[in-house]
Design a protein around this motif. Sequence first.
Motif, PDB file in Angstrom:
ATOM      1  N   CYS A  48       0.817  -1.227   0.000  1.00  0.00           N
ATOM      2  CA  CYS A  48       0.000   0.000   0.000  1.00  0.00           C
ATOM      3  C   CYS A  48       0.841   1.263   0.000  1.00  0.00           C
ATOM      4  CB  CYS A  48      -0.971   0.022   1.190  1.00  0.00           C
ATOM      5  SG  CYS A  48      -2.123  -1.360   1.210  1.00  0.00           S
ATOM      6  N   ASP A  49       2.042   1.180  -0.610  1.00  0.00           N
ATOM      7  CA  ASP A  49       2.865   2.387  -0.674  1.00  0.00           C
ATOM      8  C   ASP A  49       3.240   2.763  -2.100  1.00  0.00           C
ATOM      9  OD1 ASP A  49       4.626   0.288  -1.030  1.00  0.00           O
ATOM     10  OD2 ASP A  49       5.972   0.832   0.613  1.00  0.00           O
ATOM     11  N   ALA A  50       2.582   2.164  -3.100  1.00  0.00           N
ATOM     12  CA  ALA A  50       2.689   2.682  -4.459  1.00  0.00           C
ATOM     13  C   ALA A  50       2.024   4.056  -4.474  1.00  0.00           C
ATOM     14  CB  ALA A  50       2.014   1.752  -5.453  1.00  0.00           C
ATOM     15  N   ALA A  51       2.679   5.033  -5.083  1.00  0.00           N
ATOM     16  CA  ALA A  51       2.187   6.412  -5.025  1.00  0.00           C
ATOM     17  C   ALA A  51       1.076   6.633  -6.049  1.00  0.00           C
ATOM     18  CB  ALA A  51       3.331   7.384  -5.277  1.00  0.00           C
ATOM     19  N   VAL A  52      -0.107   7.027  -5.577  1.00  0.00           N
ATOM     20  CA  VAL A  52      -1.273   7.213  -6.443  1.00  0.00           C
ATOM     21  C   VAL A  52      -1.829   8.624  -6.294  1.00  0.00           C
ATOM     22  CG1 VAL A  52      -1.920   4.782  -6.574  1.00  0.00           C
ATOM     23  CG2 VAL A  52      -2.724   6.150  -4.644  1.00  0.00           C
ATOM     24  N   HIS A  53      -2.446   9.122  -7.365  1.00  0.00           N
ATOM     25  CA  HIS A  53      -3.033  10.465  -7.334  1.00  0.00           C
ATOM     26  C   HIS A  53      -4.280  10.518  -6.456  1.00  0.00           C
ATOM     27  CE1 HIS A  53      -0.338  12.300 -10.174  1.00  0.00           C
ATOM     28  NE2 HIS A  53      -0.663  11.482 -11.164  1.00  0.00           N
ATOM     29  N   GLU A  54      -5.143   9.521  -6.600  1.00  0.00           N
ATOM     30  CA  GLU A  54      -6.374   9.473  -5.815  1.00  0.00           C
ATOM     31  C   GLU A  54      -6.211   8.444  -4.699  1.00  0.00           C
ATOM     32  OE1 GLU A  54      -8.901  11.504  -6.190  1.00  0.00           O
ATOM     33  OE2 GLU A  54      -7.870  12.478  -7.884  1.00  0.00           O
ATOM     34  N   ALA A  57      -8.750  -2.264   1.476  1.00  0.00           N
ATOM     35  CA  ALA A  57      -7.624  -3.112   1.896  1.00  0.00           C
ATOM     36  C   ALA A  57      -6.831  -2.497   3.036  1.00  0.00           C
ATOM     37  CB  ALA A  57      -6.702  -3.412   0.712  1.00  0.00           C
ATOM     38  N   GLY A  58      -7.518  -1.793   3.933  1.00  0.00           N
ATOM     39  CA  GLY A  58      -6.858  -1.232   5.102  1.00  0.00           C
ATOM     40  C   GLY A  58      -6.065   0.021   4.843  1.00  0.00           C
ATOM     41  N   ALA A  59      -6.208   0.617   3.647  1.00  0.00           N
ATOM     42  CA  ALA A  59      -5.422   1.810   3.317  1.00  0.00           C
ATOM     43  C   ALA A  59      -6.319   2.954   2.854  1.00  0.00           C
ATOM     44  CB  ALA A  59      -4.410   1.472   2.230  1.00  0.00           C
ATOM     45  N   VAL A  60      -7.565   2.964   3.306  1.00  0.00           N
ATOM     46  CA  VAL A  60      -8.521   3.983   2.869  1.00  0.00           C
ATOM     47  C   VAL A  60      -7.977   5.386   3.150  1.00  0.00           C
ATOM     48  CG1 VAL A  60     -10.845   4.909   3.186  1.00  0.00           C
ATOM     49  CG2 VAL A  60     -10.475   2.434   3.213  1.00  0.00           C
ATOM     50  N   GLY A  61      -8.010   6.237   2.117  1.00  0.00           N
ATOM     51  CA  GLY A  61      -7.582   7.627   2.280  1.00  0.00           C
ATOM     52  C   GLY A  61      -6.099   7.858   2.093  1.00  0.00           C
ATOM     53  N   GLU A  62      -5.309   6.802   2.017  1.00  0.00           N
ATOM     54  CA  GLU A  62      -3.866   6.965   1.839  1.00  0.00           C
ATOM     55  C   GLU A  62      -3.522   7.056   0.352  1.00  0.00           C
ATOM     56  OE1 GLU A  62      -1.724   3.927   3.910  1.00  0.00           O
ATOM     57  OE2 GLU A  62      -2.906   4.139   5.743  1.00  0.00           O
ATOM     58  N   THR A  63      -2.388   7.660   0.055  1.00  0.00           N
ATOM     59  CA  THR A  63      -1.968   7.817  -1.342  1.00  0.00           C
ATOM     60  C   THR A  63      -0.577   7.245  -1.593  1.00  0.00           C
ATOM     61  OG1 THR A  63      -1.174  10.055  -0.855  1.00  0.00           O
ATOM     62  CG2 THR A  63      -3.396   9.859  -1.768  1.00  0.00           C
ATOM     63  N   GLY A  64      -0.104   6.402  -0.699  1.00  0.00           N
ATOM     64  CA  GLY A  64       1.197   5.791  -0.910  1.00  0.00           C
ATOM     65  C   GLY A  64       2.340   6.736  -0.615  1.00  0.00           C
ATOM     66  N   TYR A 118      -7.907  -8.443  -4.640  1.00  0.00           N
ATOM     67  CA  TYR A 118      -7.247  -7.529  -3.708  1.00  0.00           C
ATOM     68  C   TYR A 118      -7.046  -6.161  -4.348  1.00  0.00           C
ATOM     69  CZ  TYR A 118      -3.272  -5.194  -1.503  1.00  0.00           C
ATOM     70  OH  TYR A 118      -2.440  -4.254  -0.956  1.00  0.00           O
ATOM     71  N   LEU A 119      -6.566  -6.140  -5.589  1.00  0.00           N
ATOM     72  CA  LEU A 119      -6.307  -4.880  -6.273  1.00  0.00           C
ATOM     73  C   LEU A 119      -7.592  -4.099  -6.495  1.00  0.00           C
ATOM     74  CD1 LEU A 119      -3.661  -6.199  -8.825  1.00  0.00           C
ATOM     75  CD2 LEU A 119      -3.226  -4.673  -6.878  1.00  0.00           C
ATOM     76  N   GLU A 120      -8.670  -4.804  -6.794  1.00  0.00           N
ATOM     77  CA  GLU A 120      -9.948  -4.120  -6.971  1.00  0.00           C
ATOM     78  C   GLU A 120     -10.440  -3.535  -5.660  1.00  0.00           C
ATOM     79  OE1 GLU A 120     -14.427  -5.201  -8.566  1.00  0.00           O
ATOM     80  OE2 GLU A 120     -12.673  -6.144  -9.501  1.00  0.00           O
ATOM     81  N   GLU A 121     -10.228  -4.252  -4.563  1.00  0.00           N
ATOM     82  CA  GLU A 121     -10.606  -3.723  -3.244  1.00  0.00           C
ATOM     83  C   GLU A 121      -9.777  -2.497  -2.893  1.00  0.00           C
ATOM     84  OE1 GLU A 121     -10.494  -4.968   1.509  1.00  0.00           O
ATOM     85  OE2 GLU A 121      -9.839  -6.386  -0.021  1.00  0.00           O
ATOM     86  N   LEU A 122      -8.474  -2.564  -3.198  1.00  0.00           N
ATOM     87  CA  LEU A 122      -7.559  -1.484  -2.842  1.00  0.00           C
ATOM     88  C   LEU A 122      -7.790  -0.235  -3.681  1.00  0.00           C
ATOM     89  CD1 LEU A 122      -4.949  -0.658  -1.217  1.00  0.00           C
ATOM     90  CD2 LEU A 122      -3.656  -1.468  -3.202  1.00  0.00           C
ATOM     91  N   LEU A 123      -7.970  -0.429  -5.001  1.00  0.00           N
ATOM     92  CA  LEU A 123      -8.000   0.688  -5.940  1.00  0.00           C
ATOM     93  C   LEU A 123      -9.385   1.067  -6.423  1.00  0.00           C
ATOM     94  CD1 LEU A 123      -5.022  -0.535  -8.154  1.00  0.00           C
ATOM     95  CD2 LEU A 123      -4.971   1.441  -6.611  1.00  0.00           C
ATOM     96  N   GLY A 124     -10.331   0.145  -6.282  1.00  0.00           N
ATOM     97  CA  GLY A 124     -11.629   0.326  -6.897  1.00  0.00           C
ATOM     98  C   GLY A 124     -11.631  -0.302  -8.283  1.00  0.00           C
ATOM     99  N   PRO A 125     -12.819  -0.687  -8.791  1.00  0.00           N
ATOM    100  CA  PRO A 125     -12.897  -1.426 -10.058  1.00  0.00           C
ATOM    101  C   PRO A 125     -12.298  -0.696 -11.254  1.00  0.00           C
ATOM    102  CG  PRO A 125     -14.986  -1.519  -8.876  1.00  0.00           C
ATOM    103  CD  PRO A 125     -14.132  -0.530  -8.157  1.00  0.00           C
ATOM    104  N   GLU A 126     -12.515   0.604 -11.351  1.00  0.00           N
ATOM    105  CA  GLU A 126     -12.060   1.339 -12.532  1.00  0.00           C
ATOM    106  C   GLU A 126     -10.541   1.370 -12.616  1.00  0.00           C
ATOM    107  OE1 GLU A 126     -12.517   5.765 -14.617  1.00  0.00           O
ATOM    108  OE2 GLU A 126     -13.848   5.166 -12.980  1.00  0.00           O
ATOM    109  N   ARG A 127      -9.876   1.708 -11.523  1.00  0.00           N
ATOM    110  CA  ARG A 127      -8.397   1.742 -11.560  1.00  0.00           C
ATOM    111  C   ARG A 127      -7.806   0.347 -11.685  1.00  0.00           C
ATOM    112  NH1 ARG A 127      -6.176   5.545  -6.797  1.00  0.00           N
ATOM    113  NH2 ARG A 127      -7.922   4.576  -5.683  1.00  0.00           N
ATOM    114  N   ALA A 128      -8.419  -0.631 -11.033  1.00  0.00           N
ATOM    115  CA  ALA A 128      -7.903  -1.999 -11.128  1.00  0.00           C
ATOM    116  C   ALA A 128      -7.938  -2.487 -12.568  1.00  0.00           C
ATOM    117  CB  ALA A 128      -8.703  -2.937 -10.226  1.00  0.00           C
ATOM    118  N   ALA A 129      -8.992  -2.111 -13.301  1.00  0.00           N
ATOM    119  CA  ALA A 129      -9.100  -2.528 -14.701  1.00  0.00           C
ATOM    120  C   ALA A 129      -8.105  -1.807 -15.599  1.00  0.00           C
ATOM    121  CB  ALA A 129     -10.519  -2.279 -15.208  1.00  0.00           C
ATOM    122  N   ALA A 130      -7.510  -0.719 -15.090  1.00  0.00           N
ATOM    123  CA  ALA A 130      -6.558   0.064 -15.888  1.00  0.00           C
ATOM    124  C   ALA A 130      -5.115  -0.384 -15.681  1.00  0.00           C
ATOM    125  CB  ALA A 130      -6.698   1.546 -15.546  1.00  0.00           C
ATOM    126  N   LEU A 131      -4.898  -1.401 -14.852  1.00  0.00           N
ATOM    127  CA  LEU A 131      -3.540  -1.845 -14.560  1.00  0.00           C
ATOM    128  C   LEU A 131      -2.921  -2.594 -15.741  1.00  0.00           C
ATOM    129  CD1 LEU A 131      -4.083  -3.161 -10.916  1.00  0.00           C
ATOM    130  CD2 LEU A 131      -2.750  -1.141 -11.570  1.00  0.00           C
TER     131      LEU A 131
END
Length: 524
Positions: free
Chosen positions: A272-278, A283-290, A383-396
């Motif tokens: 949960c420390d990859a740097a993200v804009h949003e 996955a226990g990292a709500v509100g964090e941006t890495g 896990y990635l969908e939970e962490l990022l949400g469906p839209e961002r997970a599909a963009a990986l």
Amino acid sequence: MKVYEGSILTVDAQDSVARYLVEDGGRIVFVGDELPDQYASTDRVVLGERALCPSFVDSHEHFASFAVFNAGLNVMDARSNAQIAQMVSDFAQKCSAKVLVAFGASPHTVAEGRLLTRAELDAVCPNKPVFMVKYDGHACIVNSALLKLVEGKVKGLRGYHPESGEMNQEAFFAVSDYITGSLSIPELIRNMQGAMDYLAERGIGMVHTVSGVGFTGDLDISLEKWMGRSAESGFQLRVYPQSMDVKVATKRGLPRIGGCFQCALDGAFGSCDAAVHEPYVGAGAVGETGVLFYADEQVISFCKEANRAGLQIQMHAIGDAAFDQATRALKAALDDCPRDDHRHGIIHACLPTEDGIAICAEYGIHLPVQSAFIGWAQEPDAYLEELLGPERAAALNPLRRFADAGLVMTAGSDAPCTDPNPLVWMEKACNHSTAGQSLTVQEALRMCTYNGAWATFDEGERGSLEVGKVADMVVLSSNPYAVPVDQLGQLKVEQLLLGGKPYEHQQQGFVSAVVRGMMGKKKV
């Protein structure tokens, strides 16, 4: 001299498939559909249902780390922490090393849904230090015996969690530095030789290794350079020093710099420390941006200095914020000192942005990607969908988007994070979990062969089966162009030929390897 007859997958500019290839003295002297009379009586290998293609290139691997972990305990296939604990206990009984090194722990593949703890490691191995590295290579769990040794080096650093024994971010790097610094040179060289043999079994004849993980005086960078120059059987290493200090590369005469560790702009999704804009949404990292490890000014300054020095640059960027930082820095460097054929790259590029892709296309920045991350059991889609949400997970890992933008992609394992297996890279690339993002088999094979050679300016000698090039080739059990894409994973590597000869295991002793490497002139 030898004639190969059958499906010859050349990976030339037209992706030609020839019927015949002739090798003589380690070079390719003929490729075509009609065999000239002069070769009619030459010894012939009839491929039948098999196929011949260029040898594979692992374009992003932590070779020294992989060598150490490959000689240690792999727990990737364990399905419970109880099973891992038993594996550690059994391994401790036969492991003669001062520190027990294990790799591959993932909360996503075990029944408990969490990593082991320091207390659980203490219960099965109380006296010998245990270094249990998480699957993503960005965190570890230590037992009390190891914590006692490293506490003074990691206490107070970001990512220091003594209660659970988990170390991530800067604390993980400090522990990793300690472990690598404790290895003897003979032990490390033996491990490297074993790793070359392992990779050769997978059809890999060249590795782009990112070096510099904590050895005093960056000894591992020098060792990998020497090992590359002394490697037997035609095995090739291309060394990238993982440093923001340009002199680390230039004083060793290396034409490139970069990788992960010191050249990592952010962390990883698994920690949960990859740097993200949003912000993360679960996955226990709500509100964090890495975490962005560097300010823009630092990265731009490094890229400008390295680019002016004529070096080839690579940097790790997983999240979209890190990807944008990498593209900004490389653009600034190339605006400052334009170069027509720099071949700079951004490693991973898991969550790219449209603006960043446009910069890569305009400035010729290539992407060493890891298709092995697609549908990865250690970091599953759920896990990635939970962490990022469906839209961002599909963009990986949007491989089709990269290809359509005209970007050059190379394929790498990020070993020891994933097992180096080019046939898996091809299978994942051609069967992407996101609809519309798959590559063709021809594109995937090029990514795993020619593009890897191109990325280190080796395309004139290797990467395709063309007249005049070194006969670095792989015999595959079937023709990947002829099998359904969902069956690519069933292909096998039957033989690796380097310089036209079947690969043989590394044999030389460590003194010979070092001396020959120090005196040698072979390209690294």
